[in-house]
Scaffold this motif. Structure first.
Motif, PDB file in Angstrom:
ATOM      1  N   SER A   4       0.870  -1.168   0.121  1.00 51.79           N
ATOM      2  CA  SER A   4       0.155   0.023   0.149  1.00 51.79           C
ATOM      3  C   SER A   4       0.857   1.250  -0.098  1.00 51.79           C
ATOM      4  N   GLU A   5       0.240   2.220  -0.567  1.00 47.05           N
ATOM      5  CA  GLU A   5       1.040   3.465  -0.454  1.00 47.05           C
ATOM      6  C   GLU A   5       0.217   4.701  -0.059  1.00 47.05           C
ATOM      7  N   TYR A   6       0.784   5.583   0.611  1.00 45.03           N
ATOM      8  CA  TYR A   6       0.088   6.851   1.079  1.00 45.03           C
ATOM      9  C   TYR A   6       0.836   7.948   0.828  1.00 45.03           C
ATOM     10  N   ALA A   7       0.117   9.138   0.729  1.00 48.97           N
ATOM     11  CA  ALA A   7       0.792  10.236   0.778  1.00 48.97           C
ATOM     12  C   ALA A   7       0.659  10.980   1.847  1.00 48.97           C
ATOM     13  N   VAL A   8       1.536  11.618   2.638  1.00 52.16           N
ATOM     14  CA  VAL A   8       1.652  11.957   4.059  1.00 52.16           C
ATOM     15  C   VAL A   8       2.131  13.444   4.138  1.00 52.16           C
ATOM     16  N   LYS A   9       1.461  14.049   4.920  1.00 52.50           N
ATOM     17  CA  LYS A   9       1.913  15.568   5.104  1.00 52.50           C
ATOM     18  C   LYS A   9       2.200  15.572   6.810  1.00 52.50           C
ATOM     19  N   GLN A  10       3.440  15.846   7.064  1.00 50.70           N
ATOM     20  CA  GLN A  10       3.781  15.836   8.318  1.00 50.70           C
ATOM     21  C   GLN A  10       3.667  17.103   8.989  1.00 50.70           C
ATOM     22  N   PRO A  11       3.648  17.298  10.383  1.00 51.76           N
ATOM     23  CA  PRO A  11       3.472  18.781  11.064  1.00 51.76           C
ATOM     24  C   PRO A  11       4.126  19.709  10.538  1.00 51.76           C
ATOM     25  N   ASP A  12       5.383  19.491  10.150  1.00 49.44           N
ATOM     26  CA  ASP A  12       6.234  20.656   9.721  1.00 49.44           C
ATOM     27  C   ASP A  12       5.755  20.920   8.325  1.00 49.44           C
ATOM     28  N   GLY A  13       5.008  20.401   7.763  1.00 43.05           N
ATOM     29  CA  GLY A  13       4.701  20.680   6.472  1.00 43.05           C
ATOM     30  C   GLY A  13       5.115  20.128   5.218  1.00 43.05           C
ATOM     31  N   SER A  14       6.090  19.292   5.539  1.00 40.90           N
ATOM     32  CA  SER A  14       6.913  18.436   4.700  1.00 40.90           C
ATOM     33  C   SER A  14       5.935  17.272   4.136  1.00 40.90           C
ATOM     34  N   SER A  15       6.267  16.499   2.954  1.00 35.71           N
ATOM     35  CA  SER A  15       5.595  15.520   2.619  1.00 35.71           C
ATOM     36  C   SER A  15       6.409  14.458   2.085  1.00 35.71           C
ATOM     37  N   LEU A  16       5.865  13.327   2.148  1.00 35.70           N
ATOM     38  CA  LEU A  16       6.587  12.146   1.811  1.00 35.70           C
ATOM     39  C   LEU A  16       5.589  10.931   1.416  1.00 35.70           C
ATOM     40  N   THR A  17       6.001   9.929   0.623  1.00 42.97           N
ATOM     41  CA  THR A  17       5.287   8.924   0.277  1.00 42.97           C
ATOM     42  C   THR A  17       5.597   7.793   1.287  1.00 42.97           C
ATOM     43  N   LEU A  18       4.700   6.954   1.626  1.00 45.81           N
ATOM     44  CA  LEU A  18       4.806   6.106   2.897  1.00 45.81           C
ATOM     45  C   LEU A  18       4.494   4.914   2.082  1.00 45.81           C
TER      46      LEU A  18
END
Length: 101
Positions: A4-18
């Motif tokens: 599975s793959e998710y787009a994630v926004k972290q509290p500091d505003g940065s994004s990553l694909t999990l």
């Protein structure tokens, strides 16, 4: 077995694909184990059970223990194809357990 793959926004505003990888349950002595891997979090563990199904169920429980603290810290999850609507990942995949009356 499962990816599975998710787009994630972290509290500091940065994004990553999990990316989440769940392996096929496999024998481990008299019990079974199932691998859970989330490379972006440097997470790689096995969940164990008395049979293949229980080891897979334990991976799902383990995944909840990984995601829950992230959500509490303010991480926001999205499906990669729908970045407009936040995914309530805890309710979607780990609904509250109902008890028989």
């Amino acid at each position: 077995m499962i990816t599975s793959e998710y787009a994630v926004k972290q509290p500091d505003g940065s994004s990553l694909t999990l990316k989440v990888y769940v392996g096929t349950p496999e024998p481990d002595g008299t019990d079974y184990r199932c691998k859970l891997e989330i490379p972006e979090l440097s997470f790689c563990e096995y969940a164990y059970g008395v049979d293949a199904l229980q080891s897979l169920c334990m991976v799902v429980q383990c995944l909840k223990y990984v995601f829950e603290p992230l959500v509490l810290k303010g991480w926001k999850f999205y499906y990669p194809q729908d970045l407009e609507r936040e995914l309530d990942i805890l309710s979607a995949y780990f609904p509250p357990q109902l008890t028989a009356s």
